[in-house]
Design a protein around this motif. Structure first.
Motif, PDB file in Angstrom:
ATOM      1  N   LEU A 262     -12.862  30.633-133.779  1.00 58.37           N
ATOM      2  CA  LEU A 262     -13.208  29.413-134.520  1.00 58.37           C
ATOM      3  C   LEU A 262     -11.992  28.508-134.666  1.00 58.37           C
ATOM      4  CD1 LEU A 262     -15.104  27.653-136.203  1.00 58.37           C
ATOM      5  CD2 LEU A 262     -14.574  29.084-138.181  1.00 58.37           C
ATOM      6  N   LEU A 263     -10.856  29.077-135.040  1.00 55.39           N
ATOM      7  CA  LEU A 263      -9.657  28.252-135.229  1.00 55.39           C
ATOM      8  C   LEU A 263      -9.211  27.616-133.916  1.00 55.39           C
ATOM      9  CD1 LEU A 263      -7.586  30.469-137.713  1.00 55.39           C
ATOM     10  CD2 LEU A 263      -8.899  28.408-138.200  1.00 55.39           C
ATOM     11  N   ALA A 264      -9.424  28.327-132.818  1.00 58.40           N
ATOM     12  CA  ALA A 264      -9.050  27.765-131.510  1.00 58.40           C
ATOM     13  C   ALA A 264      -9.883  26.528-131.184  1.00 58.40           C
ATOM     14  CB  ALA A 264      -9.213  28.829-130.422  1.00 58.40           C
ATOM     15  N   VAL A 265     -11.211  26.614-131.389  1.00 57.15           N
ATOM     16  CA  VAL A 265     -12.050  25.450-131.068  1.00 57.15           C
ATOM     17  C   VAL A 265     -11.825  24.329-132.080  1.00 57.15           C
ATOM     18  CG1 VAL A 265     -13.814  26.785-129.874  1.00 57.15           C
ATOM     19  CG2 VAL A 265     -14.053  26.406-132.318  1.00 57.15           C
ATOM     20  N   LEU A 266     -11.525  24.689-133.327  1.00 53.19           N
ATOM     21  CA  LEU A 266     -11.256  23.642-134.314  1.00 53.19           C
ATOM     22  C   LEU A 266      -9.977  22.891-133.966  1.00 53.19           C
ATOM     23  CD1 LEU A 266     -12.193  25.309-137.747  1.00 53.19           C
ATOM     24  CD2 LEU A 266     -13.478  23.618-136.440  1.00 53.19           C
ATOM     25  N   LYS A 267      -8.968  23.619-133.534  1.00 51.01           N
ATOM     26  CA  LYS A 267      -7.724  22.935-133.165  1.00 51.01           C
ATOM     27  C   LYS A 267      -7.954  22.007-131.981  1.00 51.01           C
ATOM     28  CE  LYS A 267      -2.836  23.451-132.260  1.00 51.01           C
ATOM     29  NZ  LYS A 267      -1.643  24.321-132.209  1.00 51.01           N
ATOM     30  N   LYS A 268      -8.749  22.458-131.003  1.00 51.89           N
ATOM     31  CA  LYS A 268      -9.029  21.606-129.848  1.00 51.89           C
ATOM     32  C   LYS A 268      -9.825  20.377-130.274  1.00 51.89           C
ATOM     33  CE  LYS A 268     -10.916  21.740-125.157  1.00 51.89           C
ATOM     34  NZ  LYS A 268      -9.693  21.191-124.541  1.00 51.89           N
ATOM     35  N   ALA A 269     -10.843  20.584-131.155  1.00 50.84           N
ATOM     36  CA  ALA A 269     -11.680  19.463-131.600  1.00 50.84           C
ATOM     37  C   ALA A 269     -10.913  18.501-132.496  1.00 50.84           C
ATOM     38  CB  ALA A 269     -12.908  20.001-132.336  1.00 50.84           C
ATOM     39  N   MET A 270      -9.903  19.011-133.211  1.00 50.58           N
ATOM     40  CA  MET A 270      -9.098  18.147-134.079  1.00 50.58           C
ATOM     41  C   MET A 270      -8.414  17.028-133.303  1.00 50.58           C
ATOM     42  SD  MET A 270      -7.388  21.015-136.544  1.00 50.58           S
ATOM     43  CE  MET A 270      -5.790  20.317-136.307  1.00 50.58           C
ATOM     44  N   PHE A 271      -8.154  17.273-132.013  1.00 43.39           N
ATOM     45  CA  PHE A 271      -7.446  16.286-131.194  1.00 43.39           C
ATOM     46  C   PHE A 271      -8.363  15.632-130.157  1.00 43.39           C
ATOM     47  CE2 PHE A 271      -4.336  19.388-132.647  1.00 43.39           C
ATOM     48  CZ  PHE A 271      -3.413  18.553-133.264  1.00 43.39           C
ATOM     49  N   HIS A 272      -9.686  15.817-130.325  1.00 44.64           N
ATOM     50  CA  HIS A 272     -10.633  15.292-129.344  1.00 44.64           C
ATOM     51  C   HIS A 272     -10.536  13.765-129.264  1.00 44.64           C
ATOM     52  CE1 HIS A 272     -14.284  15.119-126.923  1.00 44.64           C
ATOM     53  NE2 HIS A 272     -14.687  14.117-127.687  1.00 44.64           N
ATOM     54  N   GLY A 273     -10.246  13.285-128.089  1.00 43.09           N
ATOM     55  CA  GLY A 273     -10.206  11.839-127.871  1.00 43.09           C
ATOM     56  C   GLY A 273      -8.987  11.151-128.428  1.00 43.09           C
ATOM     57  N   LEU A 274      -8.015  11.898-128.933  1.00 44.03           N
ATOM     58  CA  LEU A 274      -6.804  11.243-129.445  1.00 44.03           C
ATOM     59  C   LEU A 274      -6.059  10.628-128.274  1.00 44.03           C
ATOM     60  CD1 LEU A 274      -5.206  10.832-132.090  1.00 44.03           C
ATOM     61  CD2 LEU A 274      -3.808  12.780-131.418  1.00 44.03           C
ATOM     62  N   PRO A 275      -5.792   9.330-128.309  1.00 45.17           N
ATOM     63  CA  PRO A 275      -5.190   8.644-127.162  1.00 45.17           C
ATOM     64  C   PRO A 275      -3.912   9.321-126.688  1.00 45.17           C
ATOM     65  CG  PRO A 275      -5.894   7.063-128.815  1.00 45.17           C
ATOM     66  CD  PRO A 275      -6.076   8.409-129.413  1.00 45.17           C
ATOM     67  N   GLY A 276      -3.871   9.578-125.378  1.00 43.13           N
ATOM     68  CA  GLY A 276      -2.663  10.109-124.771  1.00 43.13           C
ATOM     69  C   GLY A 276      -2.453  11.588-124.957  1.00 43.13           C
ATOM     70  N   LEU A 277      -3.441  12.301-125.486  1.00 42.17           N
ATOM     71  CA  LEU A 277      -3.241  13.728-125.750  1.00 42.17           C
ATOM     72  C   LEU A 277      -4.467  14.514-125.309  1.00 42.17           C
ATOM     73  CD1 LEU A 277      -1.282  15.744-127.089  1.00 42.17           C
ATOM     74  CD2 LEU A 277      -2.592  15.466-129.179  1.00 42.17           C
ATOM     75  N   TRP A 442      -0.145  30.158-139.494  1.00 42.08           N
ATOM     76  CA  TRP A 442       0.698  29.048-139.970  1.00 42.08           C
ATOM     77  C   TRP A 442       1.272  28.247-138.815  1.00 42.08           C
ATOM     78  CZ3 TRP A 442       2.344  26.948-144.629  1.00 42.08           C
ATOM     79  CH2 TRP A 442       3.512  26.198-144.619  1.00 42.08           C
ATOM     80  N   SER A 443       1.866  28.933-137.833  1.00 46.93           N
ATOM     81  CA  SER A 443       2.581  28.230-136.767  1.00 46.93           C
ATOM     82  C   SER A 443       1.645  27.453-135.842  1.00 46.93           C
ATOM     83  CB  SER A 443       3.397  29.237-135.948  1.00 46.93           C
ATOM     84  OG  SER A 443       2.532  30.216-135.383  1.00 46.93           O
ATOM     85  N   ALA A 444       0.338  27.761-135.880  1.00 46.62           N
ATOM     86  CA  ALA A 444      -0.598  27.047-135.009  1.00 46.62           C
ATOM     87  C   ALA A 444      -0.957  25.670-135.558  1.00 46.62           C
ATOM     88  CB  ALA A 444      -1.872  27.873-134.831  1.00 46.62           C
ATOM     89  N   PHE A 445      -0.746  25.456-136.856  1.00 45.79           N
ATOM     90  CA  PHE A 445      -1.202  24.197-137.458  1.00 45.79           C
ATOM     91  C   PHE A 445      -0.109  23.443-138.216  1.00 45.79           C
ATOM     92  CE2 PHE A 445      -4.913  26.937-137.078  1.00 45.79           C
ATOM     93  CZ  PHE A 445      -5.803  26.096-136.432  1.00 45.79           C
ATOM     94  N   VAL A 446       1.017  24.101-138.460  1.00 45.27           N
ATOM     95  CA  VAL A 446       2.107  23.472-139.211  1.00 45.27           C
ATOM     96  C   VAL A 446       3.279  23.275-138.270  1.00 45.27           C
ATOM     97  CG1 VAL A 446       3.640  23.708-141.202  1.00 45.27           C
ATOM     98  CG2 VAL A 446       1.301  24.573-141.324  1.00 45.27           C
ATOM     99  N   PRO A 447       3.921  22.108-138.292  1.00 41.92           N
ATOM    100  CA  PRO A 447       4.991  21.837-137.326  1.00 41.92           C
ATOM    101  C   PRO A 447       6.231  22.682-137.582  1.00 41.92           C
ATOM    102  CG  PRO A 447       4.886  20.089-138.968  1.00 41.92           C
ATOM    103  CD  PRO A 447       3.698  20.966-139.208  1.00 41.92           C
ATOM    104  N   ASP A 448       6.981  22.894-136.522  1.00 37.78           N
ATOM    105  CA  ASP A 448       8.258  23.599-136.615  1.00 37.78           C
ATOM    106  C   ASP A 448       9.283  22.796-135.830  1.00 37.78           C
ATOM    107  OD1 ASP A 448      10.149  25.458-137.158  1.00 37.78           O
ATOM    108  OD2 ASP A 448       9.564  26.847-135.577  1.00 37.78           O
TER     109      ASP A 448
END
Length: 1180
Positions: A262-277, A442-448
């Motif tokens: 679930l977290l994998a598909v949510l992370k992918k969907a979070m950036f769906h259509g974001l320009p340049g990414l 944590w490291s999948a969603f918070v910047p480092d």
């Protein structure tokens, strides 16, 4: 409740309200058409079909006013009649009646009743089975409208819909050739998962079927025959469905693979259509402390407009008139109803090109192109299309660039909705799993901080900085806030105060690096953001981060940067931004207070970090700068309490005071200037937040706040004199914090030099002003019990040294008010009053007043009978304090207090304490403390009376049972402490009474077997209290105690709880003291037992006694002998006592014990001879 709901439409519960009175013309139109429809009878002729077609078209095209107005039962009856007129072999009519169901239920916001729903569900399910495939789209839309908020009434149809070969299961499958049908089937499934409060939810097997269908949909790539907008709608529906399962169904994601997928598909969907990414995610994310791979293909130099264009400051929009359709087209539903209020359509980015330039380095998304032309429209809250005609439109059908631009804008809007839906779903996921599980990801969603030369992995901050939609940015920040909330324990491992030069990076350094990167990115977002609503979310997120980060373990400057950058926003035009800015400042001054970095920030010059035009502080003027009319005492005395070196006034305190008491400024006062007096001040949330910041400062940085003591006193008086109860309440809270700060300064263990404390005369002046002001009135405001309770708490924070110097009438006022409020019917007030009386009874000037102590005792005993556990707990605490006072008064040479204190009242107190010792742990812990003190206080004159004999026996039995029960550590600790107090009363028949052996048995059991070492320490202390040999009872009893202590010494390191190891040394010290004490009291009959034990365990006992002599370990008991001199003298005295015993003929035990002790002293002397000589000389 689940969040699958149309933007702007009421919730399921609200939809069931009685409809409003319909406008006459609308009602007439509907009634006329409905009557015509009801008059028709099933007829298969061509003319009949034509008439039905026309009627359906008229009903669909009827101009229904917003909000409906037609009765729900009339709509349901009409739809049933319409279906009865349409046979299932007429595909066109079935399609038309499906459109009618879909349109009327959506447009009129109707939930079909159970009876009519049964018929309509059966009809639509049969229609899908029997009609041509081209009608399935419309039929599924009708089905989605029917099941919306009706899932609990569709139980009998679930096997047909969600079974292995069910309609929705089949039509939503990847094998489904028609993408529109698949999307509509997923939409139906999502509406079925929507919960209604008070109604049964989907059974678990069906929940799992739906979850897997939604997850599969999200994991599948877009098929070649599906257009982009349909794909976006498909993803939206799947996300809403999962969100409904998590919210309404309380679905638990217990399997790691399930949660990771679930977290994998949510992370992918979070950036769906974001320009340049365009990121590629693994199928499953696994918990790991390391950043996880997300493959990002290199961005091509030439990007299509659909993926490369960026919005600018232009305000071009593409809108279609919205319609409220709760059950209908899912594109109109808000995917983030779980989110807080987020920006609407009136906001745009300022200087987007500059923003991109500033932020690109923080994201690691290289080469994101920016189209400065601004052809893309801004994000809309919803895109309410009510017909299907646009769905199959392709760009080739448009002949001009404007139409193509409109399609691009529409697609961008739908892509943004997917991202928002993914974030809303992620927020629900966070709420449905434990935080310790969440932090594995944590490291999948918070910047480092990225490694040198490598791009940073995408995270929630990527969206917060780069997403063109302010609403999506706000959603991302809200999710980040939810992750940070409650993360204090997880983040507490962070540490970077020293440079780590190792072959690997410790986890603590990685977390510290992540915290630093969060600060950097959030401050970048703060500077770049133009939307007020999103700005508020950034500041709230910063406040959450500040509240949870361990700044005492991090390098300096993080808080300084936040502090300096937030200052200008305190004067922002938007009140929510101003309030959240104060909240952030409050978080800074309350986190790990006091921090040296914050101490320096508070002492900065008022103009530091502020521009002259946007200064966040009021212009400084003399001490009464904020008062319109001087009142009360002169404020010049405040200089007396100023700490040395504090020359600069604290700008934050001045800001908060001006926010609370001064009228709002013209720059954001708007048209309220001439309104009523109540609205001339800053908005209430702003004033309340300012008062909270002042309270935080008083709690964490009292040395800064004390300079303004009298000014703050007048602010409190002004607040408590206002009509708004919330302002009064926060004023009382501030008063309590100031009072507590003053008490801390005068505590015996205070490290503050006397010259830097607030002088007592100034404290007396402060409290005199308070007690002559509105505080007494607040204590009497029975219509606001919370305010009364807070006023009681404030009254209990008077410095004892100052109370004795208050005018006599003020002292009487305080006591009278508290004793009177103890009869309050409100439990909050009664609990606060009971606690305040428990504070007052410890005041030196009151504790010898027999009448006051007796009145307080009667009031506390009354509260101990209250039904509220909180009241009883506070009363028990106060009873413990009152009995502490009795013990203190015993040490006074004047025996008048003991003689005058009523024996009958003592009897009542003992009975009440015995009953309270059977209560919950919160009450029990202080009840046994009181019992111990009362039994210690009893005089020979009391004990001799027969009436006391029985109550003494009951009291001791209550203590024994509490020592032995499996209760909270604090309860058993207090029971052992109380038992030690009992042993201190020489008038009690310890050693001869029947309860003696029971008391010793309980203590020896605890000292050898209790899991908690602090309780063991306290029991060993109690065993060393009796001062005469006869108090230890028979030889057998003495031997039992001795052997138990030796066993306890042997087991002093046996524990499975790592946290107990820190008490091992203290436990051994206390046991050694108890053993030496027993030796110093031993009789000739006791020596054989001692000898036998030493023969078996002599080496072990010798090693611990030597360790006891050598080390100055801090004991748990404040009366323990800590100094080397005292320990050495204890052993010498024990040896002297043993040598003085007249040994029986032929008894070798005395000589053996003497040799044992002499051996210990010899070894100790050989190791520390010079120190021992000095000790002996000093002793002489």
């Amino acid at each position: 409740m689940a969040a699958v709901q149309v933007a702007g439409s009421p919730s399921c519960g609200q939809l069931r309200e009685a409809p409003r009175e319909p406008p006459p013309e609308q009602d007439n139109g509907f009634r006329r058409l409905s009557a015509r429809l009801r008059a028709l009878r099933p007829d298969d002729s061509s003319s009949a079909r034509t008439e039905i077609h026309l009627l359906f078209d008229q009903l669909i095209s009827e101009n229904y006013s917003e909000g409906g107005g037609v009765a729900a039962e009339d709509v349901s009856a009409l739809l049933v009649q319409a279906c009865r007129l349409v046979p299932l072999n007429q595909n066109h009519l079935v399609s038309k009646v499906s459109q009618l169901i879909h349109h009327l239920l959506n447009r009129l916001q109707v939930i079909v009743d159970e009876q009519n729903l049964d018929f309509l569900m059966g009809y639509t399910i049969s229609a899908i089975h029997q009609c041509s495939s081209w009608t399935h789209m419309e039929i599924l839309q009708a089905l989605a409208a029917l099941v919306y908020c009706n899932g609990s009434k569709c139980q009998k149809y679930l096997p047909d819909l969600l079974g292995k070969t069910g309609l929705l299961t089949t039509l939503s499958d990847l094998a489904q050739s028609d993408p529109e049908v698949r999307r509509a089937a997923v939409h139906c499934m999502a509406n079925l998962c929507l919960s209604v409060p008070g109604q049964p939810y989907l059974e678990e097997p069906y929940q799992n079927i739906c979850f897997q269908a939604f997850l599969t949909t999200l994991q599948s790539p877009k098929s070649s025959d599906m257009d982009d907008i349909t794909f976006c709608m498909l993803l939206q529906n799947a996300l809403k469905g999962i969100q409904s399962l998590l919210n309404g169904g309380k679905m638990k994601l217990t399997q790691t693979d399930e949660l990771g997928a679930l977290l994998a598909v949510l992370k992918k969907a979070m950036f769906h259509g974001l320009p340049g990414l365009n990121i590629e995610m693994p199928t499953v994310l696994y918990p790991t402390p390391l950043p996880q791979y997300d493959g990002r293909p290199p961005v091509k130099p030439q990007q299509s407009e659909s993926t490369a264009s960026r919005p600018t400051n232009k305000k071009k929009k593409y809108k279609i008139k919205p319609k409220k359709t709760p059950q209908g087209e899912e594109e109109e539903e808000e995917s983030s109803s779980e989110m807080e209020a987020v920006p609407g359509p009136g906001t745009s980015r300022v200087n987007m090109h500059d923003r991109n330039t500033r932020c690109s380095s923080s994201l690691g998304v290289q080469g994101l192109p920016v189209d400065g032309s601004g052809t893309l429209g801004k994000e809309r809250v919803s895109s309410p299309f009510t017909t299907c005609s646009w769905k199959r439109v392709s760009s080739s059908e448009s002949g001009d660039s404007d139409a193509e631009g409109g399609l691009q804008g529409k697609m961008r809007s739908y892509q943004a909705k997917v991202r928002q839906g993914a974030l809303a779903c992620f927020l629900s996921t966070i709420k449905s799993i434990e935080k310790k599980v969440l932090y594995g990801y944590w490291s999948a969603f918070v910047p480092d901080t990225p490694e040198l030369g490598s791009p940073q992995s995408v995270s929630l901050m990527t969206l917060a900085l780069k997403d063109p939609s302010p609403k999506t940015r706000a959603c991302a920040l809200q999710v980040l806030s939810a992750i940070l909330e409650g993360s204090k324990q997880f983040l507490s491992v962070a540490e970077d105060t020293s440079d780590h030069k190792r072959a690997f990076t410790p986890f603590s350094v990685m977390i510290a690096s992540s915290i630093r990167e969060l600060h950097r990115c959030l401050l970048l977002a703060l500077v770049a953001e133009s939307s007020s609503q999103t700005l508020t979310q950034i500041i709230k997120c910063l406040a959450n981060l500040v509240s949870n980060a361990p700044y005492n373990r991090l390098k300096l400057s993080l808080l300084t940067k936040v502090w300096n950058q937030i200052k200008p926003y305190i004067r922002h035009k938007d009140v929510n931004v101003r309030v959240s800015s104060l909240t952030l400042l409050g978080a800074i001054v309350s986190t790990h207070a006091p921090l040296p970095e914050v101490q320096l920030l508070l002492q900065q010059p008022c103009s530091s970090g502020l521009s002259s035009s946007n200064s966040a502080t009021p212009h400084l003027s003399p001490a009464d700068w904020w008062k319109k009319v001087p009142a009360g005492s002169s404020l010049e005395e405040t200089s007396v309490s100023s700490p040395k070196g504090s020359l600069e006034p604290c700008w934050l305190i001045r800001l908060c005071i001006s926010t609370v008491v001064l009228p709002k400024e013209d720059c954001y006062s708007g048209g309220d200037t001439g309104s009523a007096a109540g609205s001339t001040f800053e908005p209430s949330p702003m004033r309340l937040e300012a008062l909270q910041v002042l309270a935080h400062l008083a709690r964490g940085y009292f040395s800064v706040a004390q300079v303004y003591l009298m000014e703050l006193g007048e602010v409190i008086c002004k607040c408590m004199g206002e009509a708004d109860p919330s302002i009064q309440l926060h004023g009382a809270k501030l008063l309590e914090e100031l009072g507590t700060g003053l008490i801390q300064q005068y505590k015996p263990d205070s490290t503050i030099p006397p010259e830097q404390r607030v002088p007592v005369f100034l404290v007396v002046m402060f409290w005199t002003v308070m007690l002559k002001g509105p505080l007494p009135r607040a204590l009497q405001s029975s219509e606001h019990p919370t305010l009364q309770a807070s006023a009681c708490d404030a009254l209990s924070s008077i410095l004892p040294e100052a109370f004795s110097s208050l005018p006599n009438d003020r002292q009487i006022l305080c006591i009278t008010m508290l004793l009177g409020l103890n009869d309050s019917k409100n439990r909050l007030v009664k609990a606060a009053t009971s606690r305040a009386l428990g504070v007052y009874v410890l005041f030196p000037c009151l504790r010898q007043d027999v009448i006051f102590v007796a009145d307080t005792a009667n009031a506390i005993l009354m509260s101990l009978q209250d039904k509220s556990l909180n009241v009883r707990a506070k009363a028990a605490w106060s009873l413990g304090n009152l009995t502490d006072t009795l013990i203190v008064n015993m040490e006074i040479p004047d025996p008048s207090f003991q003689e005058e204190f009523s024996g009958l009242l003592l009897l009542k107190m003992l009975r009440s304490a015995i009953e309270a010792s059977k209560d919950k742990d919160k009450v029990k812990s202080n009840a046994v403390r009181a019992l111990g003190n009362l039994l210690h206080f009893l005089q020979p004159s009391h004990i001799e009376k027969p009436i006391f004999a029985e109550i003494i026996e009951e009291s001791i039995q209550a203590l024994i049972s509490t020592v032995l029960i499996e209760a909270a550590m604090k309860v058993r600790w207090n029971a052992c402490y109380a038992m030690g107090n009992v042993f201190k009363n020489p008038a009690l028949p310890l050693g001869t009474a029947p309860w003696t052996s029971q008391a010793y048995d309980a203590l020896t059991f605890v000292v050898t077997s209790c899991k908690n070492f602090k309780v063991r320490i306290r029991s060993a202390t109690a065993l060393s209290i009796p001062s005469k040999r006869e108090q230890y009872g028979s030889v057998e009893q003495y031997a039992q105690i001795w052997n138990a202590l030796v066993t306890a010494l042997q087991k002093s390191e046996d524990t499975t709880d790592f946290l107990e190891f820190k008490y091992c040394a203290s436990l051994r010290t206390q046991i050694c003291q108890a053993l030496i004490h027993l030796l110093s009291l031993a009789s000739a009959s006791d020596l054989p037992c001692i000898k036998e034990t030493l023969e078996l365990n002599g080496d072990m006992v010798r090693s611990y006694l030597l360790q006891f002599l050598k080390s100055g370990t801090e004991g748990d008991d404040p009366g323990a002998a800590h100094s080397p001199q005292e320990r050495y003298q204890m052993v010498k005295m024990a040896l002297k006592h043993i040598s003085s015993i007249q040994a029986l003929t032929g008894d070798t035990a005395r000589r053996a014990i003497m040799d044992f002790l002499e051996n210990i002293l010899t070894i100790y002397f050989d190791a520390f001879g010079s120190q021992v000589t000095l000790l002996e000389l000093s002793d002489r």
